[in-house]
Design an enzyme around this catalytic site. Structure first.
Site, PDB file in Angstrom:
ATOM      1  N   ARG A  30      28.867 -39.960 -33.501  1.00 44.04           N
ATOM      2  CA  ARG A  30      29.925 -39.181 -32.845  1.00 44.04           C
ATOM      3  C   ARG A  30      30.361 -38.014 -33.718  1.00 44.04           C
ATOM      4  NH1 ARG A  30      30.855 -41.714 -28.252  1.00 44.04           N
ATOM      5  NH2 ARG A  30      30.514 -43.961 -28.221  1.00 44.04           N
ATOM      6  N   HIS A 101      20.138 -30.376 -35.008  1.00 45.90           N
ATOM      7  CA  HIS A 101      20.794 -31.426 -34.219  1.00 45.90           C
ATOM      8  C   HIS A 101      21.098 -30.898 -32.829  1.00 45.90           C
ATOM      9  CE1 HIS A 101      23.954 -29.067 -36.192  1.00 45.90           C
ATOM     10  NE2 HIS A 101      24.689 -29.297 -35.116  1.00 45.90           N
TER      11      HIS A 101
HETATM   12  P1  AMP Z   1      27.024 -26.999 -35.349  1.00 46.61           P
HETATM   13  O1  AMP Z   1      28.240 -26.136 -35.432  1.00 46.61           O
HETATM   14  O2  AMP Z   1      26.215 -26.814 -34.100  1.00 46.61           O
HETATM   15  O3  AMP Z   1      26.185 -26.888 -36.608  1.00 46.61           O
HETATM   16  O4  AMP Z   1      27.541 -28.484 -35.260  1.00 46.61           O
HETATM   17  C1  AMP Z   1      27.942 -29.201 -36.375  1.00 46.61           C
HETATM   18  C2  AMP Z   1      28.862 -30.283 -35.892  1.00 46.61           C
HETATM   19  O5  AMP Z   1      28.947 -31.269 -36.901  1.00 46.61           O
HETATM   20  C3  AMP Z   1      30.284 -29.818 -35.604  1.00 46.61           C
HETATM   21  O6  AMP Z   1      30.595 -30.058 -34.227  1.00 46.61           O
HETATM   22  C4  AMP Z   1      31.128 -30.667 -36.537  1.00 46.61           C
HETATM   23  O7  AMP Z   1      32.340 -31.085 -35.970  1.00 46.61           O
HETATM   24  C5  AMP Z   1      30.209 -31.830 -36.837  1.00 46.61           C
HETATM   25  N1  AMP Z   1      30.419 -32.505 -38.098  1.00 46.61           N
HETATM   26  C6  AMP Z   1      30.583 -31.937 -39.334  1.00 46.61           C
HETATM   27  N2  AMP Z   1      30.719 -32.895 -40.266  1.00 46.61           N
HETATM   28  C7  AMP Z   1      30.622 -34.086 -39.614  1.00 46.61           C
HETATM   29  C8  AMP Z   1      30.680 -35.441 -40.033  1.00 46.61           C
HETATM   30  N3  AMP Z   1      30.870 -35.793 -41.315  1.00 46.61           N
HETATM   31  N4  AMP Z   1      30.555 -36.415 -39.105  1.00 46.61           N
HETATM   32  C9  AMP Z   1      30.379 -36.085 -37.804  1.00 46.61           C
HETATM   33  N5  AMP Z   1      30.296 -34.825 -37.356  1.00 46.61           N
HETATM   34  C10 AMP Z   1      30.424 -33.831 -38.238  1.00 46.61           C
END
Ligand code: AMP
Length: 115
Positions: A30, A101
């Site tokens: 999540r 991702h």
């Molecule tokens: P992006 O901006 O497409 O690179 O998505 C990265 C996502 O990772 C963002 O929606 C963040 O909220 C999420 N994120 C960052 N650190 C964590 C973490 N430790 N656990 C879960 N999600 C994370």
């Protein structure tokens, strides 16, 4: 594993993640800052910085991300209502974590406008 990658650390169990799915190739957990009632990140165990760093040899693994997305959507019971899959590529597109991702977003009405 890339030592300074937060998702590699989650995958390795070095920092916590709320996992919802795992198999030999991919994991899903999540999002820590959800923007929808269901907001799950699906990532390959293998590190790639982004879509810009894959090639044809990676196609089976990348295809598997979609199979995992379908399974997770069924598990989360959002298959019927619909879900959005998003892959941000590059800082200019909003990528903040440079481990490839897919976001699986569901649980609220979504606009047909992507940006
Ligand atoms: P992006 O901006 O497409 O690179 O998505 C990265 C996502 O990772 C963002 O929606 C963040 O909220 C999420 N994120 C960052 N650190 C964590 C973490 N430790 N656990 C879960 N999600 C994370």
């Amino acid at each position: 594993m890339t030592s300074d990658c937060i998702f590699c650390k989650i995958i390795a169990g070095e920092i916590p993640g709320q996992f919802v799915y795992q198999d030999e190739q991919v994991v899903a957990f999540r999002d820590i800052h959800p923007i929808a009632p269901t907001h799950i990140l699906i990532a390959p165990r293998k590190h790639f910085d982004s879509v810009h760093h894959v090639d044809a040899s990676d196609e089976p693994l990348l295809g598997h991300l979609f199979t995992a997305a379908r399974l997770i959507a069924e598990q989360e019971k959002v298959s019927q209502s619909g879900y959005r899959l998003v892959v941000n590529t590059g800082a200019g597109a909003g990528q903040t974590v440079f481990h490839i991702h897919m976001h699986l977003l569901a649980g609220k009405p979504m606009s047909d406008k992507l940006v």
